[in-house]
Motif scaffolding. Structure first.
Motif, PDB file in Angstrom:
ATOM      1  N   UNK A 180       0.847  -1.195   0.000  1.00  0.00           N
ATOM      2  CA  UNK A 180       0.000   0.000   0.000  1.00  0.00           C
ATOM      3  C   UNK A 180       0.878   1.239   0.000  1.00  0.00           C
ATOM      4  N   UNK A 181       0.575   2.167  -0.875  1.00  0.00           N
ATOM      5  CA  UNK A 181       1.392   3.363  -1.008  1.00  0.00           C
ATOM      6  C   UNK A 181       1.182   4.323   0.158  1.00  0.00           C
ATOM      7  N   UNK A 233      -2.740  -6.633  -1.324  1.00  0.00           N
ATOM      8  CA  UNK A 233      -2.863  -5.718  -0.181  1.00  0.00           C
ATOM      9  C   UNK A 233      -4.258  -5.125  -0.051  1.00  0.00           C
ATOM     10  N   UNK A 234      -4.871  -4.749  -1.168  1.00  0.00           N
ATOM     11  CA  UNK A 234      -6.185  -4.089  -1.120  1.00  0.00           C
ATOM     12  C   UNK A 234      -7.242  -4.956  -0.453  1.00  0.00           C
ATOM     13  N   UNK A 235      -7.301  -6.241  -0.844  1.00  0.00           N
ATOM     14  CA  UNK A 235      -8.362  -7.077  -0.273  1.00  0.00           C
ATOM     15  C   UNK A 235      -8.049  -7.449   1.173  1.00  0.00           C
ATOM     16  N   UNK A 236      -6.777  -7.682   1.472  1.00  0.00           N
ATOM     17  CA  UNK A 236      -6.411  -8.028   2.852  1.00  0.00           C
ATOM     18  C   UNK A 236      -6.642  -6.848   3.789  1.00  0.00           C
ATOM     19  N   UNK A 237      -6.310  -5.667   3.319  1.00  0.00           N
ATOM     20  CA  UNK A 237      -6.502  -4.480   4.143  1.00  0.00           C
ATOM     21  C   UNK A 237      -7.977  -4.293   4.483  1.00  0.00           C
ATOM     22  N   UNK A 238      -8.852  -4.440   3.484  1.00  0.00           N
ATOM     23  CA  UNK A 238     -10.294  -4.300   3.727  1.00  0.00           C
ATOM     24  C   UNK A 238     -10.789  -5.361   4.708  1.00  0.00           C
TER      25      UNK A 238
END
Length: 288
Positions: A180-181, A233-238
Motif C-alpha cells: 500500500x502506497x 494488499x487491497x483485499x487483505x486491508x479491507x
C-alpha cells in the motif's frame, strides 16, 4: 472449472480484459473471492505466495482445487513470486496449475536460463509458467518482495526473453509497487512503455503491484493489453480493517459472528476490481 493460466489468459487476451489474481491466505478470503466471482461470472486466478503457502500449508491447496472443481467459473491456482526452483517443485506437487518464477533481480541471461529450466519441468505436466522482466517496486515493508528501485522493462529485452524461453505470460515493470502506497507517494504508470511492449510481444502481459494505483491508470492498462493484474494488499486491508472493528466487541468468538462482515467488506473491493478489469460476465467466452 480448473484451468492453467495459459488457457485462461488466452481468452482474456483475445477479448481484451484482465483476470484478477487475488492472493488468498485463508479459507475466509477464499470463500469471499469465490462467491463473488461466481456471482459476477468472472474468471479468477487464486494466487498463493510462498510465504502464504508456508502458513496455510500444502493441505490448503486441496481446498482451493475443490472450490475450482465445484464451480463453472474458470479458476487457475497460481504460485505467486516463486524465487527458488524448490518452491516451484513444491507447488507442482501440490496441484498448482500455474507457477511464477521470479528471477527478475538476476541478469537477463540468467533470468532466461532459470525460466527455461522451470518450463522444461512445468510444461510437460500441463502447468503454465509466468516470469518477470524488470523489477516491481515496494511501497511498504509487508508481503511480497519488491525492489527499492524500479527497473523498467525494456522492449527489446521483452522480445528476446519471450522468444528464447517460450514463457506463457510476462510480468512487466512499468511503475507499480507491491504493498500500500504512503499518502505522500502517488504512483504513475508508464503507459507508453506498455504500448510498445504489447505491440512487440504477443503473449499475455501481467501487472504486479496493482493495489493502490489510480483506477484510471489501471483501467487504461487493461485497454492497452494487460491480461492479468495481481491484487493482494487491497483485499487483505479491507478484510482485516473490518476484523479490527468487529473484534472491538470482546465477547465475540464464533466464526459466524466475526467473519461475515469482514468478508463483505473485502468483497466490496473484489467487486470493484472485477469491474475495473472488465472481468465481469466473461465466463461465457470459455464455453463458446
Amino acid at each position: 472449472m480448473l484451468m492453467n493460466m495459459a488457457d485462461l489468459l488466452a481468452v482474456a487476451n483475445k477479448h481484451n480484459f484482465a483476470v484478477p489474481a487475488f492472493n488468498v491466505s485463508s479459507s475466509m478470503i477464499l470463500k469471499g473471492v469465490m462467491h463473488t466471482c461466481e456471482e459476477m461470472q468472472a474468471p479468477v486466478i487464486i494466487a498463493i505466495h510462498p510465504d502464504e503457502l508456508e502458513f496455510v500449508e500444502d493441505s490448503f491447496v486441496k481446498s482451493v482445487i475443490d472450490e475450482a472443481n465445484k464451480t463453472t467459473v474458470p479458476v487457475c491456482i497460481h504460485l505467486d513470486h516463486g524465487a527458488k526452483f524448490e518452491q516451484i517443485l513444491r507447488a507442482i506437487r501440490d496441484g498448482f496449475t500455474s507457477v511464477m518464477i521470479d528471477a527478475s533481480s538476476l541478469p537477463l541471461e540468467e533470468n532466461i536460463a532459470i525460466t527455461k529450466k522451470v518450463i522444461e519441468v512445468a510444461h510437460p505436466l500441463g502447468v503454465s509458467v509466468e516470469a518477470e522482466l524488470g523489477t516491481i517496486g515496494t511501497a511498504d515493508d509487508y508481503g511480497e518482495a519488491g525492489s527499492k528501485k524500479i527497473i523498467y522493462t525494456e522492449v527489446d529485452d521483452a522480445v528476446k526473453f519471450v522468444k528464447e524461453t517460450g514463457v506463457d505470460c510476462l510480468a512487466i515493470a512499468i511503475g507499480t509497487a507491491h504493498g500500500l502506497y504512503p499518502k505522500d507517494r502517488i504512483p504513475e504508470l508508464k503507459l507508453d512503455r506498455l504500448k510498445e511492449i504489447k505491440a512487440n510481444v504477443s503473449i499475455p502481459l501481467v501487472l504486479h503491484g496493482g493495489s493502490g494505483n489510480p483506477d484510471k491508470e489501471i483501467g487504461e492498462s487493461v485497454k492497452l493489453g494487460v491480461n492479468k493484474i495481481n491484487i493482494s494488499s487491497d483485499i487483505k486491508d479491507a478484510f482485516y480493517q473490518e476484523c479490527r472493528k468487529v473484534l472491538e466487541d470482546k465477547g465475540l468468538r464464533e466464526p459466524m459472528a466475526i467473519y461475515p462482515k469482514c468478508i463483505d467488506a473485502m468483497n466490496e473491493v473484489v467487486r470493484h476490481k472485477i469491474n475495473l478489469f472488465d472481468d465481469a460476465d466473461k465466463v461465457k467466452y470459455y464455453y463458446e
